[in-house]
Design a protein around this motif. Structure first.
Motif, PDB file in Angstrom:
ATOM      1  N   THR A 116       0.730  -1.273   0.011  1.00 26.90           N
ATOM      2  CA  THR A 116       0.244   0.080  -0.046  1.00 26.90           C
ATOM      3  C   THR A 116       0.831   1.305   0.058  1.00 26.90           C
ATOM      4  O   THR A 116       0.753   2.267  -0.881  1.00 26.90           O
ATOM      5  CB  THR A 116      -0.992  -0.024   1.407  1.00 26.90           C
ATOM      6  OG1 THR A 116      -1.786  -1.002   1.131  1.00 26.90           O
ATOM      7  CG2 THR A 116      -1.798   1.345   1.358  1.00 26.90           C
ATOM      8  N   VAL A 117       1.791   1.263   0.907  1.00 24.42           N
ATOM      9  CA  VAL A 117       2.733   2.516   1.055  1.00 24.42           C
ATOM     10  C   VAL A 117       3.591   2.679  -0.455  1.00 24.42           C
ATOM     11  O   VAL A 117       3.614   3.751  -0.769  1.00 24.42           O
ATOM     12  CB  VAL A 117       3.554   2.402   2.349  1.00 24.42           C
ATOM     13  CG1 VAL A 117       4.654   3.329   2.403  1.00 24.42           C
ATOM     14  CG2 VAL A 117       2.775   2.337   3.563  1.00 24.42           C
ATOM     15  N   SER A 118       4.062   1.518  -0.909  1.00 22.19           N
ATOM     16  CA  SER A 118       4.905   1.757  -2.090  1.00 22.19           C
ATOM     17  C   SER A 118       3.887   2.239  -3.281  1.00 22.19           C
ATOM     18  O   SER A 118       4.374   2.784  -4.280  1.00 22.19           O
ATOM     19  CB  SER A 118       5.367   0.261  -2.553  1.00 22.19           C
ATOM     20  OG  SER A 118       4.578  -0.561  -2.638  1.00 22.19           O
ATOM     21  N   SER A 119       2.516   1.655  -3.172  1.00 21.15           N
ATOM     22  CA  SER A 119       1.813   2.093  -4.430  1.00 21.15           C
ATOM     23  C   SER A 119       1.367   3.699  -4.432  1.00 21.15           C
ATOM     24  O   SER A 119       0.709   4.030  -5.287  1.00 21.15           O
ATOM     25  CB  SER A 119       0.537   1.231  -4.302  1.00 21.15           C
ATOM     26  OG  SER A 119       0.795  -0.124  -4.426  1.00 21.15           O
ATOM     27  N   LEU A 120       1.742   4.377  -3.123  1.00 19.49           N
ATOM     28  CA  LEU A 120       1.134   5.781  -3.192  1.00 19.49           C
ATOM     29  C   LEU A 120       1.840   6.638  -4.221  1.00 19.49           C
ATOM     30  O   LEU A 120       1.413   7.753  -4.699  1.00 19.49           O
ATOM     31  CB  LEU A 120       1.558   6.109  -1.798  1.00 19.49           C
ATOM     32  CG  LEU A 120       0.676   5.558  -0.543  1.00 19.49           C
ATOM     33  CD1 LEU A 120       0.992   6.354   0.631  1.00 19.49           C
ATOM     34  CD2 LEU A 120      -0.926   5.810  -0.807  1.00 19.49           C
ATOM     35  N   GLU A 121       3.009   5.971  -4.834  1.00 18.69           N
ATOM     36  CA  GLU A 121       3.700   6.829  -5.754  1.00 18.69           C
ATOM     37  C   GLU A 121       3.404   6.332  -7.112  1.00 18.69           C
ATOM     38  O   GLU A 121       3.814   6.948  -8.213  1.00 18.69           O
ATOM     39  CB  GLU A 121       5.293   6.607  -5.738  1.00 18.69           C
ATOM     40  CG  GLU A 121       5.840   6.854  -4.250  1.00 18.69           C
ATOM     41  CD  GLU A 121       5.576   8.430  -3.956  1.00 18.69           C
ATOM     42  OE1 GLU A 121       5.539   9.380  -4.931  1.00 18.69           O
ATOM     43  OE2 GLU A 121       5.063   8.918  -2.930  1.00 18.69           O
ATOM     44  N   ASN A 122       2.333   5.392  -7.295  1.00 19.99           N
ATOM     45  CA  ASN A 122       1.829   5.035  -8.692  1.00 19.99           C
ATOM     46  C   ASN A 122       0.391   5.525  -8.778  1.00 19.99           C
ATOM     47  O   ASN A 122      -0.357   4.965  -8.101  1.00 19.99           O
ATOM     48  CB  ASN A 122       1.777   3.319  -8.653  1.00 19.99           C
ATOM     49  CG  ASN A 122       1.456   2.800  -9.904  1.00 19.99           C
ATOM     50  OD1 ASN A 122       0.675   3.411 -10.511  1.00 19.99           O
ATOM     51  ND2 ASN A 122       2.209   1.876 -10.527  1.00 19.99           N
ATOM     52  N   ALA A 147      -7.479  12.550   2.744  1.00 18.34           N
ATOM     53  CA  ALA A 147      -7.972  11.742   3.957  1.00 18.34           C
ATOM     54  C   ALA A 147      -7.339  10.353   3.847  1.00 18.34           C
ATOM     55  O   ALA A 147      -6.897   9.723   4.991  1.00 18.34           O
ATOM     56  CB  ALA A 147      -9.271  11.417   3.872  1.00 18.34           C
ATOM     57  N   PHE A 148      -7.209   9.692   2.424  1.00 18.49           N
ATOM     58  CA  PHE A 148      -6.465   8.301   2.468  1.00 18.49           C
ATOM     59  C   PHE A 148      -5.254   8.413   3.058  1.00 18.49           C
ATOM     60  O   PHE A 148      -4.726   7.583   3.727  1.00 18.49           O
ATOM     61  CB  PHE A 148      -6.586   7.892   1.044  1.00 18.49           C
ATOM     62  CG  PHE A 148      -6.097   6.384   0.956  1.00 18.49           C
ATOM     63  CD1 PHE A 148      -6.923   5.462   0.963  1.00 18.49           C
ATOM     64  CD2 PHE A 148      -4.709   6.250   0.304  1.00 18.49           C
ATOM     65  CE1 PHE A 148      -6.027   4.240   0.996  1.00 18.49           C
ATOM     66  CE2 PHE A 148      -4.125   5.152   0.161  1.00 18.49           C
ATOM     67  CZ  PHE A 148      -4.874   3.903   0.211  1.00 18.49           C
ATOM     68  N   ASP A 149      -4.474   9.439   2.631  1.00 16.47           N
ATOM     69  CA  ASP A 149      -3.044   9.629   3.073  1.00 16.47           C
ATOM     70  C   ASP A 149      -3.172   9.884   4.673  1.00 16.47           C
ATOM     71  O   ASP A 149      -2.144   9.170   5.229  1.00 16.47           O
ATOM     72  CB  ASP A 149      -2.375  10.919   2.535  1.00 16.47           C
ATOM     73  CG  ASP A 149      -2.042  10.732   0.835  1.00 16.47           C
ATOM     74  OD1 ASP A 149      -2.065   9.532   0.806  1.00 16.47           O
ATOM     75  OD2 ASP A 149      -1.807  11.512   0.345  1.00 16.47           O
ATOM     76  N   ARG A 150      -3.816  10.464   5.209  1.00 12.60           N
ATOM     77  CA  ARG A 150      -3.964  10.611   6.661  1.00 12.60           C
ATOM     78  C   ARG A 150      -4.235   9.297   7.385  1.00 12.60           C
ATOM     79  O   ARG A 150      -3.392   8.906   8.373  1.00 12.60           O
ATOM     80  CB  ARG A 150      -4.723  11.522   6.963  1.00 12.60           C
ATOM     81  CG  ARG A 150      -4.408  13.172   6.646  1.00 12.60           C
ATOM     82  CD  ARG A 150      -5.395  14.206   7.673  1.00 12.60           C
ATOM     83  NE  ARG A 150      -6.672  14.091   7.216  1.00 12.60           N
ATOM     84  CZ  ARG A 150      -7.348  14.873   6.150  1.00 12.60           C
ATOM     85  NH1 ARG A 150      -6.634  15.407   5.307  1.00 12.60           N
ATOM     86  NH2 ARG A 150      -8.621  14.459   5.778  1.00 12.60           N
ATOM     87  N   MET A 151      -5.072   8.559   6.855  1.00 10.02           N
ATOM     88  CA  MET A 151      -5.431   7.278   7.465  1.00 10.02           C
ATOM     89  C   MET A 151      -4.208   6.193   7.394  1.00 10.02           C
ATOM     90  O   MET A 151      -3.901   5.486   8.571  1.00 10.02           O
ATOM     91  CB  MET A 151      -6.588   6.575   6.749  1.00 10.02           C
ATOM     92  CG  MET A 151      -7.057   5.309   7.202  1.00 10.02           C
ATOM     93  SD  MET A 151      -8.287   4.618   6.182  1.00 10.02           S
ATOM     94  CE  MET A 151      -7.447   4.184   4.514  1.00 10.02           C
ATOM     95  N   VAL A 152      -3.565   6.273   6.357  1.00 13.51           N
ATOM     96  CA  VAL A 152      -2.333   5.263   6.160  1.00 13.51           C
ATOM     97  C   VAL A 152      -1.241   5.877   6.979  1.00 13.51           C
ATOM     98  O   VAL A 152      -0.761   4.976   7.854  1.00 13.51           O
ATOM     99  CB  VAL A 152      -1.839   5.354   4.521  1.00 13.51           C
ATOM    100  CG1 VAL A 152      -0.486   4.702   4.556  1.00 13.51           C
ATOM    101  CG2 VAL A 152      -2.761   4.713   3.753  1.00 13.51           C
ATOM    102  N   GLU A 153      -1.099   7.028   7.405  1.00  9.86           N
ATOM    103  CA  GLU A 153      -0.090   7.454   8.292  1.00  9.86           C
ATOM    104  C   GLU A 153      -0.434   6.996   9.513  1.00  9.86           C
ATOM    105  O   GLU A 153       0.519   6.441  10.337  1.00  9.86           O
ATOM    106  CB  GLU A 153       0.020   8.895   8.046  1.00  9.86           C
ATOM    107  CG  GLU A 153       1.097   9.540   8.917  1.00  9.86           C
ATOM    108  CD  GLU A 153       1.402  11.128   8.853  1.00  9.86           C
ATOM    109  OE1 GLU A 153       2.044  11.705   9.458  1.00  9.86           O
ATOM    110  OE2 GLU A 153       0.598  11.633   8.213  1.00  9.86           O
TER     111      GLU A 153
END
Length: 406
Positions: free
Chosen positions: A169-175, A192-198
């Motif tokens: 999931t984290v690696s896919s954030l750049e794709n 909101a998705f970025d905040r949740m993952v963090e």
């Protein structure tokens, strides 16, 4: 009382394919090798293969019935009945719906997991396939730990898998393509998705303890466990030490070899075989099968795949059909601890397929008996279409006397 006589057919018995007939009484197989008979329902299987029903340990194609497009939901009961028809028509008589409970909202959220479990429990008597609940627990989903432990202790979970998709999931954030797909599935805004993952990643230190607690709870409850996408021999050893004895989709050969050396069941995806490789670019299932590093094939995301994969393996000379069929029937039954199915033998659960193999790479399901009931029939002319003289050869005693394990 169910009373079905299946006449003739090239039947998979004890690892060999032999012409035979059999009777089905209630939910069980009886009188294998009987040359002729009459019953309330008579089915002509001559010129067809007669095979044990497919046992599918991991299938999540039902999610497409629940959400055919991002943000487009259909009622779970509608999705389950449609999935049941698809599974049965593709020869799957025991299906474990692989339900992901993730830390993310949307399709794989806790509410959907609860609704699906309740729907399976309430609708099970109406479904033609023996339908079971396979919970795929995202290990970072720490808030769900207590409720999942209760489900395990109360016997509501039939298979329990440990999933960890946080690194991908984290690696896919750049794709952009992968990122958009993940965000759409949750229904959140990108921010909101970025905040949740963090927030979820920040709790990593608590994950090992949660895994240990749930593994102990599952073991005490007698629930078989899987680890998903093991990426190293060390990872497989660590899960095995906690009682997790099914390696699901190991990502490389050395990990699969560690699983085999430890006596673990090894699951690969049947679509991988049919397509000639993994859609993720990981391990090629046919290579693993040829090396003896696979004991189970699962439908994964496509219900027709197990049937097609077994015949593909036979056509390609990887395995004879009898051994290829073990990967989708007896093998998964053993892995799941279901001793009453996966083979055709006296006393076994009557899950039987009639298959037209005229075109070896395009096998066609003609009829399905599931739990003793005729659940699917594509050729009505085979009902009662018997000649007065039997054609099935009596089996030699050492071949005919097969009994299901109790």
């Amino acid at each position: 009382m169910t009373d079905i006589f299946i006449q003739g057919g090239r039947t998979l018995l004890g690892g060999e394919i032999i012409e035979s007939s059999m009777r089905i009484v209630d939910t069980e197989i009886r009188d294998i090798g009987r040359s002729y008979g009459r019953a309330a329902l008579n089915v002509d299987a001559r010129d067809l293969l007669v095979l044990p029903g497919i046992v599918d340990l991991h299938g999540d194609a039902f999610e497409r019935q629940m959400m055919p497009r991002p943000g487009v939901d259909f009622p779970i009961d509608v999705a389950l009945f449609d999935s049941d028809r698809q599974a049965i028509s593709n020869g799957i008589t025991t299906v474990f719906h692989a339900t992901t409970w993730s830390w993310e909202p949307g399709l794989r959220c806790g509410d959907n997991a609860r609704l699906l479990l309740e729907a399976i429990e309430s609708l099970r008597p109406q479904l033609r396939a023996d339908t079971r609940f396979h919970l795929r627990h995202e290990t970072y989903n720490l808030d769900a730990e207590a409720e999942i432990a209760r489900w395990l202790s109360n016997g509501r979970i039939d298979l329990f898998a440990f999933n960890d998709h946080m690194d991908p999931t984290v690696s896919s954030l750049e794709n952009p393509r992968k990122r958009n797909r993940m965000v759409e599935r949750t229904g959140l805004s990108s921010e909101a998705f970025d905040r949740m993952v963090e927030r979820i990643v920040s709790r990593a230190d608590a994950v090992p303890g949660s895994i240990a607690h749930l593994a102990k709870t599952a073991e005490q409850a007698g629930v078989r466990m899987l680890s998903h996408d093991d990426n190293s021999p060390a990872m497989r050893k660590a899960f095995r030490a906690q009682g997790v004895r099914i390696a699901e989709f190991p990502v490389n050969e050395e990990t699969a070899r560690e699983a085999a050396a430890g006596g673990d069941a090894i699951v690969f995806g049947a679509p991988n075989v049919v397509r000639g490789g993994s859609h993720t670019g990981w391990t090629r299932a046919s290579d693993m099968i040829e090396k003896g590093l696979c004991s189970v094939l699962a439908s994964d995301y496509y219900y027709p795949a197990p049937l097609l994969a077994a015949f593909r393996l036979a056509a390609d000379g990887v395995l004879p059909l009898s051994r290829a069929w073990d990967l989708i029937s007896a093998g998964p039954a053993r892995a799941a601890g279901l001793a009453d199915r996966g083979m055709i033998a006296d006393g076994c659960r009557a899950d039987i397929l009639l298959v037209d193999d005229t075109e070896p790479l395009r096998p066609r399901i003609v009829a399905v008996v599931a739990g003793g009931r005729l659940a699917y029939l594509a050729e009505a002319g085979r009902l009662g279409a018997f000649s007065s003289a039997p054609r099935a050869r009596p089996l030699r005693p050492n071949k005919a006397i097969l009994f299901c394990r109790s």
